[in-house]
Write an enzyme that holds these catalytic residues in place. Structure first.
Site, PDB file in Angstrom:
ATOM      1  N   HIS A  73      39.309  26.615  36.214  1.00  0.00           N
ATOM      2  CA  HIS A  73      39.758  28.052  35.806  1.00  0.00           C
ATOM      3  C   HIS A  73      39.924  29.089  37.736  1.00  0.00           C
ATOM      4  O   HIS A  73      40.942  29.205  37.979  1.00  0.00           O
ATOM      5  CB  HIS A  73      39.921  28.244  35.083  1.00  0.00           C
ATOM      6  CG  HIS A  73      40.078  30.218  34.479  1.00  0.00           C
ATOM      7  ND1 HIS A  73      40.528  30.242  34.125  1.00  0.00           N
ATOM      8  CD2 HIS A  73      39.792  30.917  35.156  1.00  0.00           C
ATOM      9  CE1 HIS A  73      41.342  31.231  33.373  1.00  0.00           C
ATOM     10  NE2 HIS A  73      39.990  32.136  34.930  1.00  0.00           N
ATOM     11  N   GLU A  74      38.258  28.885  37.446  1.00  0.00           N
ATOM     12  CA  GLU A  74      38.001  29.590  38.905  1.00  0.00           C
ATOM     13  C   GLU A  74      38.558  29.316  40.032  1.00  0.00           C
ATOM     14  O   GLU A  74      38.955  29.609  40.713  1.00  0.00           O
ATOM     15  CB  GLU A  74      36.458  29.687  39.302  1.00  0.00           C
ATOM     16  CG  GLU A  74      36.057  30.546  37.850  1.00  0.00           C
ATOM     17  CD  GLU A  74      36.552  31.603  37.569  1.00  0.00           C
ATOM     18  OE1 GLU A  74      37.299  32.501  38.341  1.00  0.00           O
ATOM     19  OE2 GLU A  74      36.600  32.318  36.446  1.00  0.00           O
ATOM     20  N   HIS A  86      42.481  30.543  40.556  1.00  0.00           N
ATOM     21  CA  HIS A  86      42.342  32.146  40.806  1.00  0.00           C
ATOM     22  C   HIS A  86      41.862  31.823  42.509  1.00  0.00           C
ATOM     23  O   HIS A  86      42.508  31.950  43.084  1.00  0.00           O
ATOM     24  CB  HIS A  86      41.020  32.624  40.856  1.00  0.00           C
ATOM     25  CG  HIS A  86      41.362  32.846  39.276  1.00  0.00           C
ATOM     26  ND1 HIS A  86      42.346  34.004  38.738  1.00  0.00           N
ATOM     27  CD2 HIS A  86      40.542  32.972  38.207  1.00  0.00           C
ATOM     28  CE1 HIS A  86      42.332  34.076  37.480  1.00  0.00           C
ATOM     29  NE2 HIS A  86      41.008  33.833  36.840  1.00  0.00           N
TER      30      HIS A  86
HETATM   31 ZN   LIG Z   1      39.812  34.203  34.607  1.00  0.00          ZN
END
Ligand SMILES: [Zn+2]
Length: 370
Positions: free
Chosen positions: A66-67, A70
């Site tokens: 998830h990170e 980003h």
């Molecule tokens: Zn996030």
């Protein structure tokens, strides 16, 4: 708290807060003690705890992806990623600098949840494809990943700034109004509202016997604190944009030679001058800085044999010229961590800039602009 580095992914350093180990252990333990024995009756205790640990590590990997989502999108739009840090409530990708437009921020904010959505879809498809003969423990393993990732997705999309959903909201307001400060203030206000709501619901739930409610309350506190920090950070950035570091330093500072001992530094500098920090000079050039905390870290018996160079912090991120933009300096994690940097002027003088100096200046700037 400093994070422990575990390696790099796509060139981005990955680390975790020491407390994260406790969370992994807690998840592994609770899954091994209750979830797996419940879902797969008759499972051997050792197997249940092993699956618990595996589930916790898979969760760790999901948060990391998830990170990374980003981070990779941010990097493609020219914002460097300092590190990905896993901590109590998930992960955070620390950016060097800020998104330049609302559209950029929207893309960064949405990239993480998009990855989590993909993970949910994959585990969902796996769950559907499992044959009827699959052992209960495996079904439970897949089911848990599906559940936690769906929870991460929903939670992150709450419009509670600074969660991803809140960043999306800020980006949308920013894009419409073109005013980052107003958008941040509004998003932070919504975030605070959600924070109080989470605390209320959490405390109410805990009082009614739902122990998980306390967790929600903790997250609520985090959201309120983080929203305030984000707002404050923007205020500071706006105040210091385009202002040079040299204006906030008094030259020349008293300096420490790299080759003298820590004991000598105490006798010749710390005691007579009573400053908290000194630039460290080697071969006529500043190479780092030493402050009282670095001295304290050297045991008294070793202060005569340890050089200033060995005790000092020699991070090139903390060596700046007098024309350095202060807003950019404030973004540097090294500066945030140490609280000071060494400034050298064009004339060869050396000084120290500290967060305290900057805060004092901020108050003056705000007084004069009111
Ligand atoms: Zn996030």
């Amino acid at each position: 708290m400093r994070s422990i580095r575990i390696g790099r992914l796509a060139g981005i350093p990955i680390g975790f807060q020491p407390l994260w180990l406790a969370i992994v252990a807690l998840i592994a333990w609770s899954l091994g003690a209750a979830y797996y024995p419940d879902r797969a009756p008759g499972i051997a205790p050792l197997a249940a705890y092993a699956l618990g640990l595996l589930s916790a590590l898979l969760l760790f990997a999901s948060i990391l992806l998830h990170e990374l989502g980003h981070s990779l999108v941010a990097r493609r739009h020219g914002v460097e990623i300092e590190e990905i840090d896993l901590w109590l409530l998930g992960g955070v990708a620390r950016m060097k600098g800020q998104p330049r437009t609302g559209g950029d921020e929207l893309r960064f904010a949405i990239a993480g949840p998009a990855v989590t959505l993909a993970i949910v879809v994959v585990f969902g498809l796996v769950a559907l494809a499992l044959p009827a003969s699959t052992p209960d423990a495996i079904v439970a393993l897949v089911g848990y990943q599906l559940f936690v990732n769906a929870a991460i997705l929903v939670f992150n999309l709450l419009p509670a700034f600074p969660l991803d959903g809140g960043r999306v909201a800020r980006a949308a307001i920013w894009m419409r109004s073109g005013d980052l400060q107003r958008a941040t203030a509004l998003a932070a206000q919504i975030g605070r509202g959600f924070g109080y709501l989470m605390i209320g619901l959490g405390v109410f739930g805990a009082a009614a016997g739902a122990f998980g409610g306390l967790w929600l309350a903790v997250v609520g506190v985090f959201v309120i604190v983080a929203a305030k920090a984000e707002e404050g950070g923007l205020r500071v950035r706006t105040a210091f944009e385009g202002r040079e570091a040299g204006r906030f330093v008094s030259f020349p500072a008293v300096t420490a030679s790299a080759e003298i001992s820590v004991e000598q530094a105490v006798e010749r500098l710390f005691v007579p001058y009573r400053y908290t920090a000194y630039p460290v000079i080697e071969a006529g050039r500043p190479v780092g800085l030493i402050d009282a905390s670095h001295v304290e870290r050297v045991p008294p018996a070793r202060r005569a044999t340890t050089t200033v160079r060995d005790a000092a912090i020699l991070d090139p991120e903390l060596l700046i010229g007098e024309h350095q933009d202060v807003a950019e300096l404030l973004e540097r994690p090294a500066f945030q961590r140490v609280g000071r940097a060494v400034v050298h002027s064009d004339r060869g003088e050396v000084g120290v800039i500290s967060i305290t100096d900057v805060n004092r200046a901020l108050r003056a700037i705000e007084l004069s602009s009111r």
